[in-house]
Design a protein around this motif. Structure first.
Motif, PDB file in Angstrom:
ATOM      1  N   ARG A  73       2.339  -3.351  -2.483  1.00 47.51           N
ATOM      2  CA  ARG A  73       3.390  -3.798  -1.573  1.00 47.51           C
ATOM      3  C   ARG A  73       2.752  -4.163  -0.247  1.00 47.51           C
ATOM      4  O   ARG A  73       1.948  -3.398   0.298  1.00 47.51           O
ATOM      5  N   THR A  74       3.100  -5.323   0.271  1.00 44.06           N
ATOM      6  CA  THR A  74       2.549  -5.748   1.554  1.00 44.06           C
ATOM      7  C   THR A  74       3.137  -4.909   2.684  1.00 44.06           C
ATOM      8  O   THR A  74       4.199  -4.297   2.554  1.00 44.06           O
ATOM      9  N   ALA A  75       2.434  -4.906   3.792  1.00 46.63           N
ATOM     10  CA  ALA A  75       2.885  -4.152   4.963  1.00 46.63           C
ATOM     11  C   ALA A  75       4.148  -4.790   5.545  1.00 46.63           C
ATOM     12  O   ALA A  75       4.361  -5.994   5.419  1.00 46.63           O
ATOM     13  N   PRO A  76       4.971  -3.998   6.193  1.00 47.10           N
ATOM     14  CA  PRO A  76       6.209  -4.548   6.762  1.00 47.10           C
ATOM     15  C   PRO A  76       5.947  -5.259   8.084  1.00 47.10           C
ATOM     16  O   PRO A  76       4.967  -4.997   8.779  1.00 47.10           O
ATOM     17  N   SER A  77       6.825  -6.151   8.442  1.00 47.78           N
ATOM     18  CA  SER A  77       6.784  -6.796   9.759  1.00 47.78           C
ATOM     19  C   SER A  77       7.806  -6.190  10.704  1.00 47.78           C
ATOM     20  O   SER A  77       7.822  -6.500  11.898  1.00 47.78           O
ATOM     21  N   SER A  78       8.670  -5.333  10.171  1.00 52.28           N
ATOM     22  CA  SER A  78       9.637  -4.605  10.987  1.00 52.28           C
ATOM     23  C   SER A  78       9.473  -3.118  10.729  1.00 52.28           C
ATOM     24  O   SER A  78       8.735  -2.707   9.822  1.00 52.28           O
ATOM     25  N   LYS A  79      10.165  -2.316  11.486  1.00 51.64           N
ATOM     26  CA  LYS A  79      10.010  -0.871  11.374  1.00 51.64           C
ATOM     27  C   LYS A  79      10.727  -0.355  10.125  1.00 51.64           C
ATOM     28  O   LYS A  79      11.935  -0.498   9.988  1.00 51.64           O
ATOM     29  N   ARG A  80       9.957   0.226   9.228  1.00 53.22           N
ATOM     30  CA  ARG A  80      10.505   0.943   8.083  1.00 53.22           C
ATOM     31  C   ARG A  80       9.636   2.157   7.816  1.00 53.22           C
ATOM     32  O   ARG A  80       8.527   2.274   8.343  1.00 53.22           O
ATOM     33  N   GLY A 119     -21.286  -7.142   4.717  1.00 47.30           N
ATOM     34  CA  GLY A 119     -21.586  -5.758   4.386  1.00 47.30           C
ATOM     35  C   GLY A 119     -20.990  -4.754   5.345  1.00 47.30           C
ATOM     36  O   GLY A 119     -21.182  -3.547   5.180  1.00 47.30           O
ATOM     37  N   ARG A 120     -20.263  -5.227   6.359  1.00 48.54           N
ATOM     38  CA  ARG A 120     -19.699  -4.302   7.343  1.00 48.54           C
ATOM     39  C   ARG A 120     -18.596  -3.461   6.723  1.00 48.54           C
ATOM     40  O   ARG A 120     -17.778  -3.952   5.939  1.00 48.54           O
ATOM     41  N   VAL A 121     -18.553  -2.192   7.098  1.00 44.67           N
ATOM     42  CA  VAL A 121     -17.545  -1.267   6.595  1.00 44.67           C
ATOM     43  C   VAL A 121     -16.474  -0.992   7.653  1.00 44.67           C
ATOM     44  O   VAL A 121     -15.296  -0.833   7.327  1.00 44.67           O
ATOM     45  N   TYR A 122     -16.829  -0.906   8.921  1.00 43.99           N
ATOM     46  CA  TYR A 122     -15.816  -0.609   9.937  1.00 43.99           C
ATOM     47  C   TYR A 122     -14.912  -1.818  10.143  1.00 43.99           C
ATOM     48  O   TYR A 122     -15.339  -2.956  10.129  1.00 43.99           O
ATOM     49  N   ARG A 123     -13.609  -1.532  10.305  1.00 47.24           N
ATOM     50  CA  ARG A 123     -12.617  -2.591  10.400  1.00 47.24           C
ATOM     51  C   ARG A 123     -11.276  -1.976  10.780  1.00 47.24           C
ATOM     52  O   ARG A 123     -11.097  -0.762  10.698  1.00 47.24           O
ATOM     53  N   LYS A 124     -10.334  -2.834  11.155  1.00 47.62           N
ATOM     54  CA  LYS A 124      -8.960  -2.408  11.420  1.00 47.62           C
ATOM     55  C   LYS A 124      -8.037  -3.050  10.400  1.00 47.62           C
ATOM     56  O   LYS A 124      -8.177  -4.239  10.083  1.00 47.62           O
ATOM     57  N   ILE A 125      -7.080  -2.280   9.879  1.00 46.36           N
ATOM     58  CA  ILE A 125      -6.053  -2.816   8.999  1.00 46.36           C
ATOM     59  C   ILE A 125      -4.696  -2.461   9.607  1.00 46.36           C
ATOM     60  O   ILE A 125      -4.406  -1.284   9.857  1.00 46.36           O
ATOM     61  N   SER A 126      -3.905  -3.476   9.862  1.00 47.74           N
ATOM     62  CA  SER A 126      -2.570  -3.263  10.426  1.00 47.74           C
ATOM     63  C   SER A 126      -1.575  -3.065   9.299  1.00 47.74           C
ATOM     64  O   SER A 126      -1.589  -3.802   8.308  1.00 47.74           O
ATOM     65  N   HIS A 127      -0.697  -2.075   9.478  1.00 44.93           N
ATOM     66  CA  HIS A 127       0.337  -1.825   8.473  1.00 44.93           C
ATOM     67  C   HIS A 127       1.705  -1.828   9.150  1.00 44.93           C
ATOM     68  O   HIS A 127       2.461  -0.841   9.088  1.00 44.93           O
ATOM     69  N   GLY A 128       2.007  -2.917   9.806  1.00 43.80           N
ATOM     70  CA  GLY A 128       3.296  -3.078  10.434  1.00 43.80           C
ATOM     71  C   GLY A 128       3.326  -2.557  11.855  1.00 43.80           C
ATOM     72  O   GLY A 128       2.321  -2.075  12.390  1.00 43.80           O
TER      73      GLY A 128
END
Length: 524
Positions: free
Chosen positions: A132-139, A296-305
Motif C-alpha cells: 500500500r502506498t503512503a497516504p497524502s493526508s492524515k490517516r 551503493g548508498r544505504v542512508y536515505r529518507k523515506i516519507s510516509h505521508g
C-alpha cells in the motif's frame, strides 16, 4: 486500520501468500511442460514505498524475461503492463524495478510472469505481491521494526522464523529491518545441542550457510537462505521491507581496519574485498533504492505521508576504526556516520514537514557494545563506557542532538536493534553529562530470529533512563535459541486523528511487553 487490515488479510488468503502463486489473466503463448518452464525461486519483495512509488523484486531460476502487470485491484482488472526486464547470471537472476506514478494511499497489486530466454514460449506460473502506498493526508499509520535474522547458529527449524509471521498478523504498512539482516559470518550446523538437553535442528540448509561467506555467491546464499523460510516469504508478499545494514552483512564488528590475518575461517583476508562483495549482494537481494549520486548508498529518507518521515542511518560504512573511542576532538577517525551523512541528516531533519521524525539507527546510542566482548576491549557502538562528557564517536552524535535542539526540530524518535534484546530508553538532559539537547526516546528491539543476549550496560553521557527491559536472566544464560521465546519486535502506531505515536514492544508469541504513547509537540 480495520478496513485496511481486512483488505490485506483477504489478499493473503486469496493470493496464497505462503505459496506465493496466484491465478493469471495474462495472455500467454502457452504453458509448456512443468520441468521445462522457468520458475520464481525466492518469492517477491517490495520496499522503499512512498506515496507515488515503490520497489519490487524477484528472482528466477534461469535467464528469463520477466513481464509485469500492476493493478489497484486484486482481480487485475484494467491492469497496466510494463516493459519487461531480463534476468541474467551477472546479477544471480535477480531483478528489481521501481514502480512509479502510483496513486497515494492505494493498495497496489503486482504480478510477474517469466519467459525462458532460450525458449520464449516456455513461461512460468505467475507470482503476485502487494503493498500500500503512503497516504497524502492524515490517516492511521502502523509499522513494525526488528533486526538480527539467522544468527548464532539458529537457522530454520521445523517452526521456522515465526516472528515474521507474528508481524504479518498486524498488517503493518511496512516492516523496518534495522540491520544484521543476514549473518554472513555465522556458519550453520545441522544440529545444535540445547542447554538442558534436546537438539535444535536446522531442517533447511544451504551449502553456502555451512561456512562463513567469502565469495559473492556465498554472500548471495545468505540472503537466499532467509528467503527459504515460509514466514519470511509470506510477510514479503504483503508488506514492504525497508532495509538497512550493520556488521553481519559482512562479518562481525567490521570496519575499514578489520584485521583477518589470524582468523583461520577466512581465506580471503581483505576486509575491503569482502565488504565489496557483501554490498553487492545486499543491493542485489533487497528492494533498497538506487542512489545515482552514490551507488551503493544505504542512508536515505523515506516519507510516509504527513505524519511520518523515516531517516535511515548507515553507522557502518563511514566509521573510523573500532578502538578506545576516547578522542577529544571530532576527526574522520572518531566519526561513525561520517561528515557527509551527518550534514545530510541535519539538512533532511530541518526540511522535514512530517509530524514525527523516526531516526532508524542500526546501533543504539548509549548501550555499551564491546569490540572484543571477552576482553572488554575496544568499542563497537557509539558509547565508550566512561559516563563522562562526549568523546570519540559520542562527539558526532552530541553535535546532531545539539543541532536538533537549536534548529527547533521536534518529535524525533530513535529506533534500533543490534543487541538482541528489547528495551525502552528515555534520554533526559537533566541526568546527562552532555545536556545541550531536548529529551527524546530510543526503543530497542530484536532479535527477530537469532540468539538472545544481554542486557548491556548503559553509558550516562546522554542521560538515558531505562524505562523497560526484557533480556535473558543470569539463570537463563546467553545465546538463547528462538524456541526460548525471547524474540522481539516493535510496533509503532500513529493516530491520524490525534497524531499521537504509540510504541509497543512485543515478543514472537505476540505478547505485549511494554507500551507508551507519546504526544506530539505542536508548532506554535
Amino acid at each position: 486500520m480495520d478496513k485496511l487490515s481486512l483488505t490485506r488479510r483477504a489478499f493473503v488468503t486469496s493470493a496464497s501468500a505462503f505459496g506465493l502463486v496466484g491465478a493469471s489473466g495474462l495472455a500467454l503463448p502457452y504453458y509448456s511442460r512443468a520441468n521445462q518452464r522457468p520458475a520464481f525461486t525466492h518469492g517477491v519483495q517490495s520496499g522503499d514505498v512512498d506515496a507515488t512509488s515503490g520497489m519490487v523484486w524477484t528472482r528466477t531460476d534461469r535467464p528469463a524475461r520477466v513481464m509485469y502487470e500492476v493493478s489497484t485491484t486484486e482481480s487485475f482488472a484494467n491492469a497496466t503492463r510494463l516493459a519487461p526486464l531480463d534476468t541474467a547470471p551477472a546479477s544471480d537472476y535477480t531483478v528489481k524495478r521501481l514502480l512509479t506514478d502510483l496513486a497515494s494511499d492505494q493498495d497496489i497489486f503486482y504480478r510477474m510472469v517469466a519467459a525462458d530466454l532460450s525458449d520464449i514460449n516456455a513461461v512460468s506460473e505467475p507470482i503476485i505481491g502487494r503493498f500500500r502506498t503512503a497516504p497524502s493526508s492524515k490517516r492511521d499509520v502502523r509499522f513494525a521494526w526488528s533486526g538480527d535474522t539467522a544468527g548464532q547458529g539458529w537457522g530454520i527449524d521445523e517452526t521456522g522464523m515465526k516472528t515474521y509471521s507474528t508481524i504479518a498478523k498486524h498488517t503493518p504498512d511496512f516492516f523496518l529491518h534495522s540491520g544484521d539482516t543476514i549473518y554472513a559470518d555465522g556458519a550453520l550446523r545441522d544440529e545444535v545441542d540445547l542447554p538442558g538437553g534436546g537438539k535444535w535442528k536446522n531442517v533447511v540448509m544451504l551449502d553456502g550457510k555451512r561456512k562463513v561467506a567469502e565469495t559473492l555467491d556465498e554472500y548471495r546464499d545468505q540472503w537466499k537462505y532467509n528467503m527459504m523460510d515460509k514466514h519470511v516469504l509470506a510477510l514479503s508478499a504483503i508488506c514492504p521491507t525497508f532495509y538497512q545494514w550493520d556488521d553481519h552483512e559482512v562479518l562481525n564488528n567490521w570496519s575499514d581496519s578489520k584485521d583477518l590475518s589470524k582468523d583461520d575461517r577466512y581465506k580471503e583476508k581483505s576486509i575491503h574485498v569482502l565488504a565489496a562483495r557483501a554490498a553487492r549482494a545486499f543491493h542485489e537481494m533487497t528492494t533498497i533504492r538506487y542512489e545515482p549520486s552514490e551507488p551503493g548508498r544505504v542512508y536515505r529518507k523515506i516519507s510516509h505521508g504527513p505524519l511520518l518521515d523515516v531517516f535511515f542511518l548507515d553507522m557502518r560504512s563511514y566509521r573510523g576504526p573500532n578502538g578506545a573511542n576516547l578522542d577529544e576532538t571530532l576527526t574522520p577517525k572518531s566519526r561513525m556516520i561520517g561528515e557527509e551523512q551527518s550534514k545530510w541528516l541535519k539538512r533532511e531533519l530541518a526540511n522535514s514537514k512530517a509530524t514525527w521524525k523516526v531516526i532508524a539507527a542500526d546501533m543504539p546510542l548509549s548501550l555499551v557494545v564491546w569490540d572484543d566482548a571477552a576482553k572488554k576491549a575496544g568499542f563497537e557502538a557509539v558509547s565508550n563506557n566512561d559516563n563522562g562528557k562526549p568523546k570519540g564517536r559520542e562527539l558526532e552524535f552530541a553535535d546532531v542532538l545539539r543541532f536538533i535542539k537549536t534548529a527547533g526540530i521536534t518529535n524525533t524518535v530513535w529506533l534500533t536493534a543490534d543487541v538482541h534484546y528489547t528495551a525502552a530508553h528515555y534520554y533526559n538532559p537533566d541526568k546527562a553529562q552532555f545536556q545541550d539537547f531536548n529529551p527524546f526516546w530510543e526503543f530497542v528491539s530484536g532479535p527477530i530470529h537469532a540468539g538472545t543476549f544481554g542486557p548491556n550496560d548503559l553509558d550516562m553521557t546522554f542521560g538515558p533512563e531505562l524505562k523497560f527491559i526484557k533480556a535473558p536472566t543470569a539463570e537463563q544464560g546467553q545465546n538463547l535459541p528462538p524456541s526460548a521465546g525471547l524474540q522481539f519486535f516493535g510496533l509503532v502506531d500513529i493516530s491520524g486523528a490525534t497524531e499521537q505515536l504509540t510504541v509497543r514492544l512485543m515478543d514472537r508469541d505476540d505478547n505485549e511487553l511494554y507500551k507508551v504513547t507519546l504526544d506530539p509537540v505542536r508548532s506554535a
